[in-house]
Scaffold this active site. Structure first.
Site, short mmCIF file in Angstrom:
data_model
loop_
_atom_site.label_atom_id
_atom_site.label_comp_id
_atom_site.label_asym_id
_atom_site.label_seq_id
_atom_site.Cartn_x
_atom_site.Cartn_y
_atom_site.Cartn_z
N ALA A 136 0.82 -1.21 0.00
CA ALA A 136 0.00 0.00 0.00
C ALA A 136 0.85 1.27 0.00
O ALA A 136 0.36 2.35 0.30
CB ALA A 136 -0.93 -0.01 1.20
N ASN A 214 4.41 -9.70 6.05
CA ASN A 214 3.67 -8.81 5.15
C ASN A 214 4.63 -8.09 4.21
O ASN A 214 5.58 -7.44 4.65
CB ASN A 214 2.84 -7.81 5.95
N ASP A 267 1.17 -0.38 13.22
CA ASP A 267 1.12 -0.02 11.80
C ASP A 267 -0.20 0.68 11.50
O ASP A 267 -0.81 0.49 10.44
CB ASP A 267 1.29 -1.26 10.91
N LEU A 301 -3.95 -5.49 1.90
CA LEU A 301 -3.99 -4.85 3.21
C LEU A 301 -3.15 -3.58 3.21
O LEU A 301 -2.08 -3.53 2.60
CB LEU A 301 -3.50 -5.80 4.29
#
Length: 377
Positions: A136, A214, A267, A301
């Site tokens: 992202a 991630n 986060d 995400l």
């Protein structure tokens, strides 16, 4: 001032006792030393833990630390402190250098409000990331690793930058790591690196992993990737425990594997503390639904919507021992940013930053520099 009859977190365990403090901790009291007088607070049945330290948070309450035109550091500072985060690291996204420079100047000039958390350091998550694993982060603002850029931003911040992410497979990455790792902690993140590349990077000076699992390759039995390399090379690892980013079983496994090297992070994004809806993040549109933030129209995400204290509670609900979760949200992050001599644990001479929790891990009181900034019935 003294707090007595609490379950005090010291040396990775809870012991019956209390603390004597002013702006700093004067002494951790044993159970036998807890006697009531006019300057004591009886915390019977409560946990007394160090203030949490969130080293990876982008914002909350519609504020993003990379959005310099609408940034409200005072509001953010008070939001973190209200639920037990006493120190935090504004974490920048992948945006152009001129925007980063303005953000760094704002961090340098920030004055903590009376009821707000301390800015302990600055974390640069971008822009030295892989286009293939941007997640992202805005791919249009990515930049090859550049020690001179970091030096310019460090000057603008007044020396606050203590953590920076890099994808080690990018051109110039290893030279960058060798040049800057003596001054800042370098983290592997948003990367396509294989096991061999990661091993080389850790040996060059990388010592941390940005949000483990991630935006990095996973573990395969013939293509192990960066995670086993991090384990073998003694790296510390960040973990988002909102229940969306990492499955609870893997959260438990990570604590079994990495132990005290796990660092809980939020986060969190500007949508944290806000209702479901659409938000902007570093030039990208995101959607939050049922507390889950993704890139608009995709399943990617985009970070979390939780406060770190909620991350701690969820970790415990997933089966992580309370002692391990508290350590991962206090002492471990303090060590990563090099502030463990003054914050992160309840020891004589350290800042009197601590939190009282009830048996359900609800915040009952928050103290920063010995001052109670939030007390709940």
């Amino acid at each position: 001032m003294k707090i007595i009859n609490a379950k005090v977190f010291v040396n990775k365990e809870f012991v019956e006792g209390g603390i004597d403090f002013d702006k700093k901790i004067i002494k951790v009291l044993s159970k036998e030393e807890c006697c009531e007088d006019d300057c004591t607070f009886d915390a019977e049945g409560m946990y007394l833990i160090p203030g949490l330290i969130d080293i990876h948070t982008h914002g909350a309450l519609q504020t993003d630390v990379s959005d310099v035109e609408h940034m409200n550091l005072t509001r953010l500072s008070e939001y973190y402190a209200n639920d037990g985060v006493t120190s935090w690291c504004p974490t920048t996204l992948t945006v152009p250098e001129d925007v980063l420079n303005k953000a760094m100047e704002a961090f340098r000039e920030f004055e903590r409000p009376v009821n707000g958390a301390k800015i302990a350091a600055v974390n640069m998550e971008g822009p030295f990331l892989s286009p293939q694993r941007a997640g992202a982060q805005n791919p249009g603002a990515l930049h090859l690793p550049d020690a001179h850029m970091l030096e310019r931003l460090q000057k603008a911040s007044g020396g606050l930058i203590k953590l920076v992410s890099v994808a080690p497979e990018l051109d110039g990455s290893l030279e960058f790591v060798k040049a800057v790792s003596g001054d800042v902690r370098v983290s592997i993140g948003h990367t396509t690196a294989d096991y061999e590349t990661a091993k080389e990077a850790f040996k060059a000076g990388i010592s941390h992993v940005t949000h483990l699992y991630n935006c990095i390759p996973g573990i395969a039995h013939r293509e192990p990737g960066p995670i086993p390399a991090a384990l073998e090379e003694g790296a510390t690892v960040e973990l988002i425990t909102d229940g969306y980013h990492v499955h609870p079983s893997v959260i438990r496994l990570t604590f079994e594997l990495f132990g005290d090297r796990v660092v809980l992070i939020s986060d969190s994004l500007r949508c944290a503390g806000m209702p479901d809806g659409d938000y902007n993040m570093g030039g990208l549109e995101i959607t939050m639904s049922n507390g889950k933030a993704t890139l608009m129209g995709k399943e990617t995400l985009a970070g979390s919507s939780i406060h770190l204290m909620e991350g701690l509670r969820r970790a415990v609900s997933f089966g992580v021992p309370l002692e391990s979760a508290v350590y991962a949200a206090t002492k471990s992050p303090a060590e990563v940013i090099g502030c463990d001599r003054v914050i992160g644990s309840l020891e004589q001479g350290k800042s009197a930053d601590f939190v009282l929790l009830d048996s359900e891990l609800n915040v009952k009181a928050v103290y920063i520099n010995g001052k109670c900034i939030n007390r709940k019935d």
